[in-house]
Enzyme design. Structure first.
Site, PDB file in Angstrom:
ATOM      1  N   GLN A  16       0.748  -0.977  -0.235  1.00 19.30           N
ATOM      2  CA  GLN A  16      -0.072   0.004  -0.061  1.00 19.30           C
ATOM      3  C   GLN A  16       0.706   1.345  -0.050  1.00 19.30           C
ATOM      4  OE1 GLN A  16      -2.589  -0.466   3.417  1.00 19.30           O
ATOM      5  NE2 GLN A  16      -3.332  -2.504   2.845  1.00 19.30           N
ATOM      6  N   TYR A  76      -8.452   7.285  19.410  1.00 18.42           N
ATOM      7  CA  TYR A  76      -9.487   6.775  18.719  1.00 18.42           C
ATOM      8  C   TYR A  76      -9.733   5.172  19.053  1.00 18.42           C
ATOM      9  CZ  TYR A  76     -10.403  11.272  17.572  1.00 18.42           C
ATOM     10  OH  TYR A  76     -10.920  12.829  17.851  1.00 18.42           O
ATOM     11  N   HIS A 133      -0.559  -0.380   5.421  1.00 15.60           N
ATOM     12  CA  HIS A 133      -1.066   0.839   6.381  1.00 15.60           C
ATOM     13  C   HIS A 133      -0.063   2.089   6.340  1.00 15.60           C
ATOM     14  CE1 HIS A 133      -3.489  -2.469   8.501  1.00 15.60           C
ATOM     15  NE2 HIS A 133      -4.020  -2.244   7.124  1.00 15.60           N
ATOM     16  N   TYR A 185      -9.692 -10.661   9.808  1.00 16.62           N
ATOM     17  CA  TYR A 185      -9.939 -11.172   8.425  1.00 16.62           C
ATOM     18  C   TYR A 185     -10.346 -12.588   8.159  1.00 16.62           C
ATOM     19  CZ  TYR A 185      -7.856  -6.988   6.770  1.00 16.62           C
ATOM     20  OH  TYR A 185      -7.709  -5.338   6.477  1.00 16.62           O
ATOM     21  N   GLU A 238     -14.227   3.334   9.778  1.00 20.37           N
ATOM     22  CA  GLU A 238     -14.810   4.485  10.713  1.00 20.37           C
ATOM     23  C   GLU A 238     -14.782   5.915   9.980  1.00 20.37           C
ATOM     24  OE1 GLU A 238     -13.451   2.424  14.978  1.00 20.37           O
ATOM     25  OE2 GLU A 238     -12.760   4.541  14.068  1.00 20.37           O
TER      26      GLU A 238
END
Length: 367
Positions: free
Chosen positions: A84, A252, A148, A263, A242
């Site tokens: 990513q 958070y 991430h 997963y 979210e």
């Protein structure tokens, strides 16, 4: 029962099951125009004062699109293009016309250890080349994990710069630890200095750029056009994507609280709420895999004004979210099935532009 009736019942049941599985928003009539063709992964884009575009391709290119032509910008920093990670978001300084600063995030291999981590750089453009390049922040330590990296960038009305970094696949280490990078929203001055009123500047060994923590992988961030609050969204695991409103020093919750599961379907936490941890404004279950985020503040779309737009990588549509009293009360599918929606911005002409993988950037037109 006739064979025809059996087929009709099967189709009806299949439709109901499909809607139950992904909670499909209704598909709304609209049209679009492809503005920039043949882009592989337009991770971010921004508009220059002449309404031309700067576009990031995840593989490591910055493209200048003007008058129908694409030009590759030279002297782009080396990008750690893995999983990513790659060349990510791009924005202009609010006073770009005066100072010429362009800001972008990217996965960088600079520093100790193999692999890479998210970095924030600013530079200026001259003759289609980056000059005066300055790394304002480089997260550490590097890792070869491909998950991430985040990462979006916004400026607020006071000139502070905010950017996000995902927890780099280290959910049990990074997001709840303010002495470590990853799983955070950061705040800097425009030149990279740490604001002296950041929430953790006086905490021993804390990463002083941190503004909020307990995040998983925020790939959307935008300033609300009226309240001027910072809104983000982030990927959950299987379920639990979210929307959050970001406040200084707040936690958070990831991975202590979550509305998702592993997963594999197994549980990693029994908690969805805990004292001292913020609740999301909205969450999706199952996940839509959100990327890109923008409010509609122009008058181009009439009854959509004030809505929040969020790209879905997983289901390949633009989610048109109606918000009332701090809740998402209705969702509609736009640009359904064109491809993985990666980025979204409102242009200077008031129209919405959307970056779609393996297609390009399209202009949304409401019927």
């Amino acid at each position: 029962m006739t064979f025809k009736n059996k087929i009709l019942i099967f189709i009806a049941l299949s439709t109901v099951l499909a809607c139950a599985q992904d909670k499909n928003p209704i598909n709304t009539e609209h049209s679009y125009e492809v503005i920039v063709k043949d882009l592989k992964n337009p991770w971010g884009f921004t508009f220059l004062p002449d309404e031309s575009m700067l576009i990031t391709e995840k593989e490591g290119k910055i493209i200048h699109f003007k008058n129908g032509r694409k030009t590759d910008i030279k002297n782009v920093p080396e990008v750690y293009n893995r999983g990513q990670g790659g060349l990510l978001d791009i924005v202009l300084h609010p006073d770009y016309s005066e100072n010429g600063w362009v800001y972008f995030t990217y996965a960088s291999s600079e520093g100790d250890n193999k692999g890479g981590h998210t970095a924030l750089m600013r530079a200026k453009l001259k003759d289609n080349s980056l000059i005066d390049k300055q790394v304002l922040y480089k997260a550490s330590p590097n890792t070869t994990k491909g998950q991430h990296f985040g990462s979006r960038i916004v400026f607020d009305d006071q000139g502070y710069l905010y950017f996000t970094i995902g927890e780099r696949g280290e959910r049990d280490v990074n997001p709840q630890d303010i002495t470590r990078d990853g799983g955070k929203v950061y705040r800097l001055h425009d030149d990279g200095r740490i604001p002296n009123n950041n929430p953790f500047v006086n905490e021993t060994n804390a990463k002083q750029a941190i503004y909020s923590y307990g995040h998983r992988n925020p790939q959307g961030m935008v300033i609300h056009p009226e309240t001027r609050e910072i809104w983000t969204h982030e990927h959950g695991p299987r379920g639990g994507d979210e929307i959050n409103i970001i406040k200084s020093g707040k936690n958070y919750g990831w991975p202590v609280i979550s509305y998702g599961v592993n997963y594999s379907g197994t549980s990693f936490t029994d908690l969805t709420k805990k004292e001292g941890m913020e609740q999301p404004l909205h969450y999706w279950d199952p996940s839509i895999a959100p990327s890109g985020m923008e409010f509609i503040s122009s008058d181009k779309y009439k009854d959509w004004k004030g809505n929040l737009l969020i790209g879905s990588l997983k289901f390949q549509y633009l989610d048109n979210c109606y918000i009332k009293n701090g809740k998402v009360i209705k969702e509609e599918r736009l640009l359904d099935g064109l491809g993985r929606v990666r980025s979204v911005n409102q242009g200077p002409d008031g129209y919405i532009y959307v970056g779609i993988e393996n297609l390009g950037i399209v202009k949304l037109i409401k019927e």
